[in-house]
Design a protein around this motif. Structure first.
Motif, short mmCIF file in Angstrom:
data_model
loop_
_atom_site.label_atom_id
_atom_site.label_comp_id
_atom_site.label_asym_id
_atom_site.label_seq_id
_atom_site.Cartn_x
_atom_site.Cartn_y
_atom_site.Cartn_z
N ILE A 195 48.78 42.68 45.25
CA ILE A 195 48.34 41.28 45.30
C ILE A 195 48.84 40.60 46.57
O ILE A 195 49.03 39.40 46.61
CB ILE A 195 48.77 40.49 44.06
CG1 ILE A 195 50.28 40.58 43.86
CG2 ILE A 195 48.05 41.00 42.85
CD1 ILE A 195 50.76 39.74 42.71
N ASP A 196 48.98 41.41 47.63
CA ASP A 196 49.27 40.81 48.93
C ASP A 196 47.95 40.60 49.69
O ASP A 196 47.93 40.51 50.91
CB ASP A 196 50.22 41.70 49.74
CG ASP A 196 49.71 43.12 49.85
OD1 ASP A 196 48.78 43.49 49.10
OD2 ASP A 196 50.23 43.87 50.68
N ARG A 197 46.87 40.54 48.92
CA ARG A 197 45.57 40.27 49.51
C ARG A 197 44.71 39.60 48.44
O ARG A 197 45.05 39.63 47.25
CB ARG A 197 44.95 41.58 49.99
CG ARG A 197 44.79 42.61 48.87
CD ARG A 197 43.43 43.19 48.94
NE ARG A 197 43.20 44.38 48.17
CZ ARG A 197 42.04 44.58 47.54
NH1 ARG A 197 41.10 43.67 47.56
NH2 ARG A 197 41.84 45.70 46.88
N PRO A 198 43.60 38.96 48.82
CA PRO A 198 42.79 38.28 47.82
C PRO A 198 42.03 39.24 46.92
O PRO A 198 41.69 40.35 47.34
CB PRO A 198 41.81 37.44 48.66
CG PRO A 198 41.99 37.82 50.06
CD PRO A 198 43.09 38.80 50.18
N TRP A 199 41.78 38.81 45.70
CA TRP A 199 40.99 39.59 44.75
C TRP A 199 39.87 38.73 44.20
O TRP A 199 40.04 38.05 43.18
CB TRP A 199 41.86 40.07 43.59
CG TRP A 199 42.75 41.22 43.88
CD1 TRP A 199 44.07 41.16 44.19
CD2 TRP A 199 42.41 42.62 43.87
NE1 TRP A 199 44.58 42.43 44.38
CE2 TRP A 199 43.57 43.35 44.19
CE3 TRP A 199 41.22 43.32 43.62
CZ2 TRP A 199 43.60 44.72 44.26
CZ3 TRP A 199 41.25 44.71 43.70
CH2 TRP A 199 42.43 45.39 44.02
N PRO A 200 38.71 38.76 44.83
CA PRO A 200 37.59 38.03 44.26
C PRO A 200 37.12 38.71 42.97
O PRO A 200 37.15 39.94 42.89
CB PRO A 200 36.52 38.11 45.35
CG PRO A 200 36.91 39.26 46.21
CD PRO A 200 38.39 39.44 46.08
N ALA A 201 36.72 37.90 42.00
CA ALA A 201 36.30 38.47 40.71
C ALA A 201 35.12 37.70 40.16
O ALA A 201 34.96 36.51 40.44
CB ALA A 201 37.47 38.41 39.73
N VAL A 202 34.29 38.39 39.38
CA VAL A 202 33.21 37.69 38.70
C VAL A 202 33.56 37.54 37.22
O VAL A 202 34.29 38.36 36.66
CB VAL A 202 31.85 38.42 38.83
CG1 VAL A 202 31.52 38.69 40.29
CG2 VAL A 202 31.84 39.70 38.03
N LEU A 203 33.04 36.47 36.65
CA LEU A 203 33.36 36.15 35.27
C LEU A 203 32.06 36.19 34.48
O LEU A 203 31.12 35.46 34.78
CB LEU A 203 33.99 34.76 35.26
CG LEU A 203 34.50 34.12 33.99
CD1 LEU A 203 35.25 35.11 33.13
CD2 LEU A 203 35.42 32.96 34.36
N VAL A 204 32.02 37.05 33.48
CA VAL A 204 30.79 37.21 32.71
C VAL A 204 31.00 36.61 31.32
O VAL A 204 31.90 37.03 30.59
CB VAL A 204 30.40 38.69 32.58
CG1 VAL A 204 29.02 38.81 31.93
CG2 VAL A 204 30.42 39.38 33.93
N PHE B 258 37.72 33.36 41.15
CA PHE B 258 36.41 33.66 40.58
C PHE B 258 35.35 33.20 41.55
O PHE B 258 35.34 32.05 41.99
CB PHE B 258 36.26 32.97 39.21
CG PHE B 258 37.17 33.55 38.18
CD1 PHE B 258 36.96 34.84 37.69
CD2 PHE B 258 38.27 32.84 37.71
CE1 PHE B 258 37.81 35.39 36.75
CE2 PHE B 258 39.13 33.40 36.77
CZ PHE B 258 38.90 34.67 36.30
N VAL B 259 34.49 34.13 41.92
CA VAL B 259 33.49 33.83 42.95
C VAL B 259 32.08 33.78 42.36
O VAL B 259 31.15 33.46 43.08
CB VAL B 259 33.54 34.88 44.07
CG1 VAL B 259 34.86 34.78 44.83
CG2 VAL B 259 33.35 36.28 43.52
N ALA B 260 31.94 34.09 41.09
CA ALA B 260 30.61 34.00 40.49
C ALA B 260 30.72 33.93 38.97
O ALA B 260 31.64 34.50 38.38
CB ALA B 260 29.76 35.21 40.89
#
Lengths: 226, 226
Positions: free
Chosen positions: B94-103, B125-127
């Motif tokens: 987690i020393d970098r971003p983690w974009p995630a989608v939420l369904v 959350f990106v979508a």
DNA sequence: GGATGTGAACGACTTCACAGCG
DNA sequence: CGCTGTGAAGTCGTTCACATCC
């Protein structure tokens, strides 16, 4: 994850004297949910390998777990579904209602209130508590939000033994202390904090940040692997 | 549950080559959260027993865990907090971003969207995805709800590797399959179902009903015991 | 003295393998 | 034959205890 155990592991069944591990209990819940579905579909008998396959669990593990319920399986046949379901419910303690109070009326609380899976297993929220004056008095899903001061009388009146904590991390320990002194027997904690409660009170914690980080770690690991 | 293993422990030290257990990783998250707080408060050095006491974990366990990060502790002194925090973040990925989608855009999704603890660790959350036509097009927390058909292009465009499933149980496996074929790398599942995903995809499940039943069981056990 | 790192003991959980019954 | 129940073996994780270093 969380630990904590207060009471001595009692045991119900005759004959075999085994220990129910925490892991077994969690599997019991999984078994039960699946079995209830099959039961509703009219299935009468099930084998350890069917159940194991459906859940991704070794069949010997399933048999070991179920053996705890007494000699309920029939060699050459399998397990009688209705009996098995009943035995699981009794063993888990959900053959009776479990009224619970919900502390912290945010989005998570709303999600929990509307989650059908709880009611189906006998869990009902009988009171909502929040410290925010703007929320006190509001009605959510038929329940009026009350002040934390009211906890002792609410627990007495509703006979709730369980509480769910869904407040921000920095408020959680205070809430837990309140609940404990009001006589709660078990706490399900969603706040991102390690709670301290006396051993006579059971505690289960669900830490969302931890779970998401666990996932990130797994993906991170697999990154350069074929 | 899901597995995963593969990468070699990126470790400079001679000698000890250990494996990071799932349990250790979960503790890492707990350590990190606590240490970041202490770090913000200006603390410079911490010992395994301080950390263990704060979290209810044995100090030897803490040392074993932290030893995985390399020889980062100083005998007689303890661990240098800023270094330790940095090492933990790097190790967890987690020393970098983690974009995630939420369904699944229900109350649980809203709770997750507003939970500050995720952003702080780099999760965004990106979508938002939902199959309900009434929800598609709605804007929640600045994101427009999209149809599940869009998953492949959404994942491609946002470079999201993680997905969170917050749909009803009977829809979850279908969603998981969609996500997998759209190329997701990890899934955090809140639906009350045991999901099957290929081994290259990591899976972490949080089953609320199971946790509440676990609690009921513990209280049930303790019922008649002094 | 105080704290780390770690082999060795311990304990918990899982899988194997097989006897025994329907 | 198929399937349960279970000792035995195996695997994994935790705790102890101590050599080691500041």
């Amino acid at each position: 994850m969380s630990k904590h155990e207060g009471a001595t592991p009692a045991n119900g069944s005759p004959g075999g004297e085994q220990r129910l591990s925490r892991a077994s209990v969690q599997r019991f819940s999984l078994y039960l949910r699946h079995l209830e579905r099959w039961n509703d579909e009219g299935l009468q008998v099930v084998s350890s390998s069917q159940l194991g396959d459906a859940l991704g669990i070794n069949d010997a593990q399933v048999r070991k777990d179920l053996a705890y319920l007494g000699n309920i399986g029939q060699p050459g046949i399998g397990y009688h579904l209705p009996d098995l379901v009943a035995a699981l419910r009794r063993c888990l303690g959900i053959d009776r209602p479990w009224p619970a109070v919900l502390v912290g009326v945010g989005n998570l609380a709303r999600a929990l209130l509307r989650y059908r899976g709880f009611q189906r297993q006998g869990f009902t929220f009988v009171a909502l508590i929040d410290a925010d004056p703007k929320k006190i008095g509001q009605v959510v899903d038929g329940l009026t939000v009350q002040s934390p001061d009211k906890l002792p009388e609410v627990l007495a009146k509703t006979k709730a033994e369980l509480a769910v904590i869904a407040v921000p991390g920095d408020a959680a320990q205070g809430v837990a202390d309140l609940l404990v002194s009001a006589g709660v027997r078990g706490i399900l904690n969603f706040a991102p904090t390690v709670l301290r409660v006396p051993p006579a009170v059971s505690l289960v914690s669900v830490d969302l940040a931890v779970q998401l980080e666990q996932l990130a770690f797994l993906v991170h690991l697999g990154q350069d692997e074929p």
